[in-house]
Design a protein around this motif. Sequence first.
Motif, PDB file in Angstrom:
ATOM      1  N   ALA A   1       0.830  -1.206   0.000  1.00  0.00           N
ATOM      2  CA  ALA A   1       0.000   0.000   0.000  1.00  0.00           C
ATOM      3  C   ALA A   1       0.862   1.253   0.000  1.00  0.00           C
ATOM      4  N   THR A   2       1.974   1.197   0.719  1.00  0.00           N
ATOM      5  CA  THR A   2       2.876   2.353   0.783  1.00  0.00           C
ATOM      6  C   THR A   2       3.502   2.631  -0.579  1.00  0.00           C
ATOM      7  N   GLY A   3       3.752   1.582  -1.339  1.00  0.00           N
ATOM      8  CA  GLY A   3       4.430   1.754  -2.622  1.00  0.00           C
ATOM      9  C   GLY A   3       3.516   2.018  -3.793  1.00  0.00           C
ATOM     10  N   GLU A   4       2.200   2.030  -3.575  1.00  0.00           N
ATOM     11  CA  GLU A   4       1.251   2.258  -4.667  1.00  0.00           C
ATOM     12  C   GLU A   4       0.577   3.611  -4.505  1.00  0.00           C
ATOM     13  N   PRO A   5       0.772   4.541  -5.437  1.00  0.00           N
ATOM     14  CA  PRO A   5       0.104   5.849  -5.355  1.00  0.00           C
ATOM     15  C   PRO A   5      -1.414   5.690  -5.388  1.00  0.00           C
ATOM     16  N   GLY A   6      -2.091   6.377  -4.471  1.00  0.00           N
ATOM     17  CA  GLY A   6      -3.545   6.335  -4.428  1.00  0.00           C
ATOM     18  C   GLY A   6      -4.125   5.055  -3.875  1.00  0.00           C
ATOM     19  N   PHE A   7      -3.285   4.221  -3.269  1.00  0.00           N
ATOM     20  CA  PHE A   7      -3.717   2.931  -2.723  1.00  0.00           C
ATOM     21  C   PHE A   7      -4.129   3.118  -1.266  1.00  0.00           C
ATOM     22  N   ALA A   8      -5.339   2.691  -0.907  1.00  0.00           N
ATOM     23  CA  ALA A   8      -5.830   2.820   0.471  1.00  0.00           C
ATOM     24  C   ALA A   8      -6.118   1.429   1.033  1.00  0.00           C
ATOM     25  N   LEU A   9      -5.653   1.168   2.246  1.00  0.00           N
ATOM     26  CA  LEU A   9      -5.847  -0.133   2.897  1.00  0.00           C
ATOM     27  C   LEU A   9      -6.604   0.049   4.208  1.00  0.00           C
ATOM     28  N   THR A  10      -7.699  -0.691   4.367  1.00  0.00           N
ATOM     29  CA  THR A  10      -8.464  -0.724   5.607  1.00  0.00           C
ATOM     30  C   THR A  10      -8.303  -2.105   6.234  1.00  0.00           C
ATOM     31  N   VAL A  11      -7.916  -2.149   7.506  1.00  0.00           N
ATOM     32  CA  VAL A  11      -7.729  -3.423   8.207  1.00  0.00           C
ATOM     33  C   VAL A  11      -8.904  -3.641   9.145  1.00  0.00           C
ATOM     34  N   LEU A  12      -9.620  -4.757   8.966  1.00  0.00           N
ATOM     35  CA  LEU A  12     -10.762  -5.092   9.811  1.00  0.00           C
ATOM     36  C   LEU A  12     -10.419  -6.321  10.645  1.00  0.00           C
ATOM     37  N   PRO A  13     -10.417  -6.217  11.982  1.00  0.00           N
ATOM     38  CA  PRO A  13     -10.162  -7.391  12.817  1.00  0.00           C
ATOM     39  C   PRO A  13     -11.193  -8.476  12.522  1.00  0.00           C
ATOM     40  N   CYS A  14     -10.732  -9.709  12.409  1.00  0.00           N
ATOM     41  CA  CYS A  14     -11.652 -10.776  12.027  1.00  0.00           C
ATOM     42  C   CYS A  14     -11.304 -12.058  12.774  1.00  0.00           C
ATOM     43  N   GLY A  15     -10.666 -13.007  12.115  1.00  0.00           N
ATOM     44  CA  GLY A  15     -10.346 -14.293  12.731  1.00  0.00           C
ATOM     45  C   GLY A  15      -9.901 -15.267  11.668  1.00  0.00           C
ATOM     46  N   SER A  16     -10.192 -16.549  11.870  1.00  0.00           N
ATOM     47  CA  SER A  16      -9.711 -17.550  10.912  1.00  0.00           C
ATOM     48  C   SER A  16     -10.796 -18.477  10.387  1.00  0.00           C
ATOM     49  N   MET A  17     -12.034 -18.334  10.869  1.00  0.00           N
ATOM     50  CA  MET A  17     -13.072 -19.289  10.520  1.00  0.00           C
ATOM     51  C   MET A  17     -14.218 -18.648   9.730  1.00  0.00           C
ATOM     52  N   PHE A  18     -15.080 -19.495   9.175  1.00  0.00           N
ATOM     53  CA  PHE A  18     -16.214 -19.050   8.361  1.00  0.00           C
ATOM     54  C   PHE A  18     -17.071 -18.034   9.107  1.00  0.00           C
ATOM     55  N   ASP A  19     -17.424 -18.352  10.351  1.00  0.00           N
ATOM     56  CA  ASP A  19     -18.289 -17.454  11.125  1.00  0.00           C
ATOM     57  C   ASP A  19     -17.656 -16.083  11.323  1.00  0.00           C
ATOM     58  N   ASP A  20     -16.326 -16.030  11.431  1.00  0.00           N
ATOM     59  CA  ASP A  20     -15.645 -14.742  11.592  1.00  0.00           C
ATOM     60  C   ASP A  20     -15.836 -13.876  10.345  1.00  0.00           C
ATOM     61  N   GLY A  21     -15.662 -14.479   9.174  1.00  0.00           N
ATOM     62  CA  GLY A  21     -15.860 -13.737   7.942  1.00  0.00           C
ATOM     63  C   GLY A  21     -17.305 -13.317   7.745  1.00  0.00           C
ATOM     64  N   HIS A  22     -18.220 -14.203   8.122  1.00  0.00           N
ATOM     65  CA  HIS A  22     -19.647 -13.893   7.997  1.00  0.00           C
ATOM     66  C   HIS A  22     -20.023 -12.721   8.897  1.00  0.00           C
ATOM     67  N   ALA A  23     -19.480 -12.698  10.119  1.00  0.00           N
ATOM     68  CA  ALA A  23     -19.828 -11.661  11.084  1.00  0.00           C
ATOM     69  C   ALA A  23     -19.345 -10.278  10.661  1.00  0.00           C
ATOM     70  N   VAL A  24     -18.263 -10.221   9.890  1.00  0.00           N
ATOM     71  CA  VAL A  24     -17.680  -8.930   9.517  1.00  0.00           C
ATOM     72  C   VAL A  24     -18.174  -8.441   8.154  1.00  0.00           C
ATOM     73  N   ALA A  25     -19.082  -9.189   7.522  1.00  0.00           N
ATOM     74  CA  ALA A  25     -19.556  -8.824   6.181  1.00  0.00           C
ATOM     75  C   ALA A  25     -20.192  -7.434   6.154  1.00  0.00           C
ATOM     76  N   GLY A  26     -20.902  -7.082   7.206  1.00  0.00           N
ATOM     77  CA  GLY A  26     -21.516  -5.756   7.261  1.00  0.00           C
ATOM     78  C   GLY A  26     -20.478  -4.650   7.241  1.00  0.00           C
ATOM     79  N   ALA A  27     -19.422  -4.822   8.010  1.00  0.00           N
ATOM     80  CA  ALA A  27     -18.346  -3.833   8.030  1.00  0.00           C
ATOM     81  C   ALA A  27     -17.653  -3.757   6.686  1.00  0.00           C
TER      82      ALA A  27
END
Length: 356
Positions: free
Chosen positions: A229-255
């Motif tokens: 992200a630092t090396g790409e002009p205009g590149f924006a990175l958002t980090v969302l805390p999640c986990g490692s399992m299916f339910d973790d990804g499902h729970a963060v879908a709204g965010a």
Amino acid sequence: MRAGAGDGDQIQEGPARPAGRRGPRPAGSATISLVAEAAGVSRATVSRVMNGSTTVDPELAARVRAAAAALEYEPSVAARSLALGRTGNVSLVVPDLANPLFQGVLRGLSQAAGKAGRRLLVVESNEDPEEELVLALEARRNSDGIVLASPRAPADRLRALRARLAPFVLVYREVPGLGAPSLSVDNQAGMAEIVAHLTELGHRRLAYLAGPEGSAANLERLAALRALATGEPGFALTVLPCGSMFDDGHAVAGAVAECGASAVVAFNDMVASGALTGLHERGVRVPEEISVAGFDDIPFARHTRPPLTTASIPKSELGRQAWDRLQALMSGESGGYNVRFQPRLLVRDSTGPAPR
């Protein structure tokens, strides 16, 4: 008169006695003394025959085996292990057995160890670094060597316990100065391929669904994304805390839907598939409105809706190579050099051009 327990086992000891003269007994309750009495030999002779020794006269060995079969004698596994100085077991310690990533390693390791006549014990730490170390030490006491798959324990704790854990092999992690063979994945290269694919499609706003905090793979993948992200002009990175399992990804879908990213990179395929389902439930179209990529290429990644773009790693091969190195260490040989596997990008239908 019976002969002694030494070289006299090569000669006739004494007449075999009828095995059944004491009447019926529960299966498996016979002792080595009863077998020795029934076969007319010493207890040491029975022990050597049961342990596969070739120094016992064939006729005596046949008598011992016949008496053991008639009495339904079952040698003590613990006693046999103590006598031989080995258990015949190897252990695999994983953070989460529900993760198909570790099941691939389990399959490769189990098949290779089984061909060598070894039993595989599997231990799950449930993503707890402290419990992981306790379980690893216990597993080592009950096996001749262990494989630590993606251990969550800090590097300094692993180094401190090196002597008590040895011989052991690391999979999905590399710890400098540990002195144990490791089979790891080039997470930086894998993330670089995913990001290159997404930027070619016009994506500049990415979200990362982060894995467990104790996961070395998560830290490496996040560091790679931040560097890119630092090396790409205009590149924006958002980090969302999640986990490692299916339910973790499902729970963060709204965010994910609300963060403004045009593409999502998940810590692994389990998280990515959970996010795909959650986005579909919210009416968000993939990849028309947002692209989703995973990591690992677990078996059902190709069967998600839509099929998942991911970075593939050779899971069963990691298990087989882990056995090769562990077997060498248990034989007093070198475990060989460390290997870092290069992931391979698999482009499927979950990624597409960035929306205008």
